[in-house]
Design an enzyme around this catalytic site. Sequence first.
Site, PDB file in Angstrom:
ATOM      1  N   SER A 161       0.830  -1.198   0.000  1.00 32.38           N
ATOM      2  CA  SER A 161       0.000   0.000   0.000  1.00 32.38           C
ATOM      3  C   SER A 161       0.875   1.263   0.000  1.00 32.38           C
ATOM      4  O   SER A 161       1.667   1.454  -0.908  1.00 32.38           O
ATOM      5  CB  SER A 161      -0.975  -0.042   1.178  1.00 32.38           C
ATOM      6  OG  SER A 161      -1.979   0.934   1.039  1.00 32.38           O
ATOM      7  N   ASP A 252      -9.674  -4.754  -5.490  1.00 37.35           N
ATOM      8  CA  ASP A 252      -9.079  -3.600  -4.812  1.00 37.35           C
ATOM      9  C   ASP A 252      -9.388  -2.345  -5.612  1.00 37.35           C
ATOM     10  O   ASP A 252      -9.236  -2.326  -6.840  1.00 37.35           O
ATOM     11  CB  ASP A 252      -7.564  -3.813  -4.709  1.00 37.35           C
ATOM     12  CG  ASP A 252      -6.841  -2.727  -3.935  1.00 37.35           C
ATOM     13  OD1 ASP A 252      -7.489  -1.781  -3.446  1.00 37.35           O
ATOM     14  OD2 ASP A 252      -5.608  -2.848  -3.808  1.00 37.35           O
ATOM     15  N   HIS A 284      -8.135  -4.826  -0.952  1.00 35.08           N
ATOM     16  CA  HIS A 284      -6.862  -4.183  -0.635  1.00 35.08           C
ATOM     17  C   HIS A 284      -6.193  -4.845   0.571  1.00 35.08           C
ATOM     18  O   HIS A 284      -6.783  -4.936   1.647  1.00 35.08           O
ATOM     19  CB  HIS A 284      -7.095  -2.697  -0.362  1.00 35.08           C
ATOM     20  CG  HIS A 284      -5.851  -1.891  -0.275  1.00 35.08           C
ATOM     21  ND1 HIS A 284      -4.997  -1.730  -1.335  1.00 35.08           N
ATOM     22  CD2 HIS A 284      -5.305  -1.198   0.765  1.00 35.08           C
ATOM     23  CE1 HIS A 284      -3.980  -0.969  -0.972  1.00 35.08           C
ATOM     24  NE2 HIS A 284      -4.145  -0.635   0.300  1.00 35.08           N
TER      25      HIS A 284
END
Length: 310
Positions: A161, A252, A284
């Site tokens: 991320s 995601d 995600h």
Amino acid sequence: MADPNDEIIYDIEGNARIYKSGGIERFKDNNPPFISLSIDSVTGVSYKDLTISTDVSARIYLPKLDLNKKLPILIYYHGGAFFVGSAFDSPWHNFVASVVSRANVIAVSVQYRLAPEHPIPIPYEDSFVALDWIVSHANGGSEPWLVNHGDFNQIFIGGDSAGANIAHHVAMYGGTKIRGVVLIHPYFLSSQKVESENFDPIMTKRFKDVWKAVSLNKMDLDDPWINPLVEGAPQLNGLACNRVLVLVGGMDILRDRGRAYYEKLKESGWKGEVRIWEAAGEGHCFHFFKPECELAKEQDRIIVEFLNMI
């Protein structure tokens, strides 16, 4: 204390609440006591915490050793949208320890300062400091695990991320030979909408609002820090590594950002090898929420294979 009249844009229960203005309330200690030496009970990996500078710390991991063999070094940056998360938190500890055990690498999991108290670009600057400190051990240094067991011809950069975003910029920063980069569900944005944002419009808005907050509303969605594909960003063919692995989740909201990065890197004239792998139907950073599911295990296998590729 944030202004109670300010708009809350993201509230992570028990952790932190961030406001549109860039204000924040924290409910969790992100600076736990340092661990001088311990062994992970699941993997048997040894680990300890380090001070890199007055502002940057890390957790270093060492697998069970073959004393005659130098080991690749993975430098890892945790996610959390730049405002939450820690190298010392159990999700990242467990994940990195597992990778170290399976891939037989040394890992340094970096704790950079969090925004908005330390706004963008400070988390990046801290990450560059960590890279320079680690690489300095190629000619001796204060950390014996790196000096005695690290192979400085096999340095890998990775993150999830926001940490994957940081990993990209660390590879662009260069300053050393990097063998490969692992980008897990990278947090990239732009002012141009993509199809995958439709999976969760509310979360999409949060991700975009958080970026503005962690930069104290001084950077938009096409700033090169968050949009490495924007016109005027550093050219991708300058990526200082030989191989890149991009991992995305099929559901995601950032999926299409990762796909676009993969395609643009292939087209950039960069001389390395880039691969992409997609976890069908997953959101995600799903692997933190269900690490025992089959796709999380497959993702782990793909990462380990990448780190062990000669």
